[in-house]
Design a protein around this motif. Structure first.
Motif, PDB file in Angstrom:
ATOM      1  N   GLN A   1     -22.233 -44.243 -52.722  1.00 41.90           N
ATOM      2  CA  GLN A   1     -23.312 -45.089 -53.222  1.00 41.90           C
ATOM      3  C   GLN A   1     -24.404 -44.271 -53.919  1.00 41.90           C
ATOM      4  O   GLN A   1     -25.525 -44.737 -54.064  1.00 41.90           O
ATOM      5  N   ARG A   2     -24.081 -43.067 -54.371  1.00 45.09           N
ATOM      6  CA  ARG A   2     -25.102 -42.182 -54.955  1.00 45.09           C
ATOM      7  C   ARG A   2     -25.793 -42.802 -56.156  1.00 45.09           C
ATOM      8  O   ARG A   2     -27.024 -42.811 -56.239  1.00 45.09           O
ATOM      9  N   ALA A   3     -25.026 -43.326 -57.082  1.00 51.53           N
ATOM     10  CA  ALA A   3     -25.620 -43.913 -58.292  1.00 51.53           C
ATOM     11  C   ALA A   3     -26.434 -45.157 -57.940  1.00 51.53           C
ATOM     12  O   ALA A   3     -27.525 -45.369 -58.489  1.00 51.53           O
ATOM     13  N   ASN A   4     -25.935 -45.959 -57.010  1.00 53.27           N
ATOM     14  CA  ASN A   4     -26.636 -47.176 -56.617  1.00 53.27           C
ATOM     15  C   ASN A   4     -27.973 -46.868 -55.937  1.00 53.27           C
ATOM     16  O   ASN A   4     -28.988 -47.509 -56.214  1.00 53.27           O
ATOM     17  N   VAL A   5     -27.973 -45.890 -55.046  1.00 53.59           N
ATOM     18  CA  VAL A   5     -29.199 -45.517 -54.344  1.00 53.59           C
ATOM     19  C   VAL A   5     -30.203 -44.919 -55.321  1.00 53.59           C
ATOM     20  O   VAL A   5     -31.401 -45.242 -55.283  1.00 53.59           O
ATOM     21  N   ASN A   6     -29.736 -44.062 -56.208  1.00 56.83           N
ATOM     22  CA  ASN A   6     -30.611 -43.454 -57.214  1.00 56.83           C
ATOM     23  C   ASN A   6     -31.268 -44.541 -58.069  1.00 56.83           C
ATOM     24  O   ASN A   6     -32.483 -44.534 -58.270  1.00 56.83           O
ATOM     25  N   LYS A   7     -30.482 -45.476 -58.555  1.00 55.69           N
ATOM     26  CA  LYS A   7     -31.002 -46.567 -59.382  1.00 55.69           C
ATOM     27  C   LYS A   7     -31.998 -47.417 -58.594  1.00 55.69           C
ATOM     28  O   LYS A   7     -33.047 -47.794 -59.105  1.00 55.69           O
ATOM     29  N   PHE A   8     -31.693 -47.695 -57.324  1.00 61.44           N
ATOM     30  CA  PHE A   8     -32.580 -48.498 -56.487  1.00 61.44           C
ATOM     31  C   PHE A   8     -33.939 -47.811 -56.300  1.00 61.44           C
ATOM     32  O   PHE A   8     -34.989 -48.444 -56.430  1.00 61.44           O
ATOM     33  N   LEU A   9     -33.922 -46.524 -55.984  1.00 59.81           N
ATOM     34  CA  LEU A   9     -35.168 -45.793 -55.743  1.00 59.81           C
ATOM     35  C   LEU A   9     -36.035 -45.723 -56.995  1.00 59.81           C
ATOM     36  O   LEU A   9     -37.257 -45.859 -56.931  1.00 59.81           O
ATOM     37  N   VAL A  10     -35.405 -45.528 -58.152  1.00 59.99           N
ATOM     38  CA  VAL A  10     -36.151 -45.415 -59.408  1.00 59.99           C
ATOM     39  C   VAL A  10     -36.651 -46.789 -59.868  1.00 59.99           C
ATOM     40  O   VAL A  10     -37.822 -46.940 -60.252  1.00 59.99           O
ATOM     41  N   ASP A  11     -35.784 -47.804 -59.800  1.00 58.91           N
ATOM     42  CA  ASP A  11     -36.160 -49.143 -60.266  1.00 58.91           C
ATOM     43  C   ASP A  11     -37.295 -49.746 -59.450  1.00 58.91           C
ATOM     44  O   ASP A  11     -38.159 -50.436 -59.982  1.00 58.91           O
ATOM     45  N   ASN A  12     -37.308 -49.499 -58.152  1.00 61.61           N
ATOM     46  CA  ASN A  12     -38.349 -50.050 -57.282  1.00 61.61           C
ATOM     47  C   ASN A  12     -39.540 -49.109 -57.130  1.00 61.61           C
ATOM     48  O   ASN A  12     -40.415 -49.359 -56.293  1.00 61.61           O
ATOM     49  N   GLU A  13     -39.555 -48.033 -57.907  1.00 58.61           N
ATOM     50  CA  GLU A  13     -40.648 -47.063 -57.933  1.00 58.61           C
ATOM     51  C   GLU A  13     -40.966 -46.506 -56.551  1.00 58.61           C
ATOM     52  O   GLU A  13     -42.128 -46.282 -56.202  1.00 58.61           O
ATOM     53  N   LEU A  14     -39.912 -46.278 -55.768  1.00 60.35           N
ATOM     54  CA  LEU A  14     -40.090 -45.664 -54.453  1.00 60.35           C
ATOM     55  C   LEU A  14     -40.141 -44.150 -54.549  1.00 60.35           C
ATOM     56  O   LEU A  14     -40.708 -43.494 -53.667  1.00 60.35           O
ATOM     57  N   HIS A  15     -39.548 -43.607 -55.629  1.00 62.43           N
ATOM     58  CA  HIS A  15     -39.552 -42.164 -55.835  1.00 62.43           C
ATOM     59  C   HIS A  15     -39.317 -41.879 -57.311  1.00 62.43           C
ATOM     60  O   HIS A  15     -38.518 -42.573 -57.949  1.00 62.43           O
ATOM     61  N   PRO A  16     -39.998 -40.865 -57.887  1.00 60.78           N
ATOM     62  CA  PRO A  16     -39.778 -40.555 -59.308  1.00 60.78           C
ATOM     63  C   PRO A  16     -38.389 -39.957 -59.537  1.00 60.78           C
ATOM     64  O   PRO A  16     -37.852 -39.245 -58.689  1.00 60.78           O
ATOM     65  N   ALA A  17     -37.829 -40.253 -60.682  1.00 61.01           N
ATOM     66  CA  ALA A  17     -36.463 -39.828 -60.998  1.00 61.01           C
ATOM     67  C   ALA A  17     -36.326 -38.308 -61.046  1.00 61.01           C
ATOM     68  O   ALA A  17     -35.272 -37.769 -60.697  1.00 61.01           O
ATOM     69  N   ASP A  18     -37.373 -37.597 -61.462  1.00 62.58           N
ATOM     70  CA  ASP A  18     -37.261 -36.143 -61.568  1.00 62.58           C
ATOM     71  C   ASP A  18     -37.319 -35.443 -60.212  1.00 62.58           C
ATOM     72  O   ASP A  18     -37.065 -34.250 -60.126  1.00 62.58           O
ATOM     73  N   LYS A  19     -37.629 -36.179 -59.146  1.00 62.91           N
ATOM     74  CA  LYS A  19     -37.685 -35.601 -57.805  1.00 62.91           C
ATOM     75  C   LYS A  19     -36.503 -36.043 -56.946  1.00 62.91           C
ATOM     76  O   LYS A  19     -36.535 -35.933 -55.738  1.00 62.91           O
ATOM     77  N   ILE A  20     -35.459 -36.566 -57.594  1.00 63.29           N
ATOM     78  CA  ILE A  20     -34.251 -36.970 -56.881  1.00 63.29           C
ATOM     79  C   ILE A  20     -33.123 -36.036 -57.287  1.00 63.29           C
ATOM     80  O   ILE A  20     -32.856 -35.850 -58.467  1.00 63.29           O
ATOM     81  N   LYS A  21     -32.471 -35.443 -56.298  1.00 59.07           N
ATOM     82  CA  LYS A  21     -31.359 -34.529 -56.559  1.00 59.07           C
ATOM     83  C   LYS A  21     -30.093 -35.144 -55.977  1.00 59.07           C
ATOM     84  O   LYS A  21     -30.037 -35.469 -54.806  1.00 59.07           O
ATOM     85  N   ILE A  22     -29.091 -35.306 -56.844  1.00 56.39           N
ATOM     86  CA  ILE A  22     -27.815 -35.892 -56.420  1.00 56.39           C
ATOM     87  C   ILE A  22     -26.800 -34.772 -56.256  1.00 56.39           C
ATOM     88  O   ILE A  22     -26.564 -33.993 -57.186  1.00 56.39           O
ATOM     89  N   HIS A  23     -26.226 -34.677 -55.074  1.00 52.98           N
ATOM     90  CA  HIS A  23     -25.251 -33.626 -54.742  1.00 52.98           C
ATOM     91  C   HIS A  23     -23.851 -34.230 -54.708  1.00 52.98           C
ATOM     92  O   HIS A  23     -23.680 -35.418 -54.563  1.00 52.98           O
ATOM     93  N   GLY A  24     -22.857 -33.376 -54.789  1.00 49.52           N
ATOM     94  CA  GLY A  24     -21.472 -33.809 -54.626  1.00 49.52           C
ATOM     95  C   GLY A  24     -20.705 -33.797 -55.922  1.00 49.52           C
ATOM     96  O   GLY A  24     -21.226 -33.458 -56.989  1.00 49.52           O
ATOM     97  N   HIS A  25     -19.464 -34.214 -55.825  1.00 52.31           N
ATOM     98  CA  HIS A  25     -18.592 -34.221 -57.000  1.00 52.31           C
ATOM     99  C   HIS A  25     -19.052 -35.296 -57.968  1.00 52.31           C
ATOM    100  O   HIS A  25     -19.769 -36.220 -57.624  1.00 52.31           O
ATOM    101  N   ALA A  26     -18.603 -35.211 -59.216  1.00 50.60           N
ATOM    102  CA  ALA A  26     -19.130 -36.042 -60.294  1.00 50.60           C
ATOM    103  C   ALA A  26     -18.476 -37.411 -60.385  1.00 50.60           C
ATOM    104  O   ALA A  26     -18.843 -38.208 -61.216  1.00 50.60           O
ATOM    105  N   ARG A  27     -17.487 -37.713 -59.538  1.00 49.01           N
ATOM    106  CA  ARG A  27     -16.798 -38.985 -59.634  1.00 49.01           C
ATOM    107  C   ARG A  27     -17.738 -40.141 -59.272  1.00 49.01           C
ATOM    108  O   ARG A  27     -18.402 -40.136 -58.254  1.00 49.01           O
ATOM    109  N   GLY A  28     -17.828 -41.120 -60.151  1.00 47.11           N
ATOM    110  CA  GLY A  28     -18.590 -42.326 -59.872  1.00 47.11           C
ATOM    111  C   GLY A  28     -20.069 -42.229 -60.176  1.00 47.11           C
ATOM    112  O   GLY A  28     -20.793 -43.185 -60.004  1.00 47.11           O
ATOM    113  N   VAL A  29     -20.566 -41.084 -60.629  1.00 42.41           N
ATOM    114  CA  VAL A  29     -22.004 -40.959 -60.922  1.00 42.41           C
ATOM    115  C   VAL A  29     -22.222 -40.927 -62.405  1.00 42.41           C
ATOM    116  O   VAL A  29     -21.514 -40.375 -63.150  1.00 42.41           O
TER     117      VAL A  29
END
Length: 129
Positions: free
Chosen positions: A101-129
């Motif tokens: 759910q990496r892409a979904n969580v990232n989009k949720f946090l940014v869209d609802n302004e809970l955290h700025p996009a430049d302060k979110i780091k996504i780890h793991g393999h590139a599949r699905g992101v």
């Protein structure tokens, strides 16, 4: 000779060392706060094709259970809030979601302004992101 006058001697180098120590402690505290502001979104492989998504570093003032409830409903997955401090890892509360759910969580946090996009780091393999 007055011996009381000798007791008021202050070492100027010791005062500089104390100032340097204070500056170093302030710099370390600022670095720790900067690292704490980053939200880490990771995917962990379980068994076979199963995986879980973990979200670490969210502000503790946020109601993580309400955030989790909304994400679960929007993306049809299950999840929980884990207190990693109780496990001795000193990571605070961590969100765990079933599936990648990496892409979904990232989009949720940014869209609802809970955290700025430049302060979110996504780890793991590139599949699905």
């Amino acid at each position: 000779m007055d011996l009381d006058a000798l007791s008021g001697f202050k070492d100027p180098i010791a005062a500089l060392d104390e100032e340097d120590a204070d500056k170093a402690a302030a710099a370390e505290e600022q670095d720790a706060r900067a690292k704490a502001e980053i939200v880490h979104i990771r995917v962990q492989q379980r068994n076979g094709r199963k995986c879980i998504t973990t979200v670490q570093g969210l502000n503790q003032d946020l109601d993580l259970k309400r955030i989790l409830k909304v994400i679960k409903k929007q993306h049809c997955c299950n999840g929980t809030v884990v207190d990693a401090d109780a496990e001795g890892k000193n990571m605070g509360e961590v969100l765990q979601l079933q599936g990648d759910q990496r892409a979904n969580v990232n989009k949720f946090l940014v869209d609802n302004e809970l955290h700025p996009a430049d302060k979110i780091k996504i780890h793991g393999h590139a599949r699905g992101v």
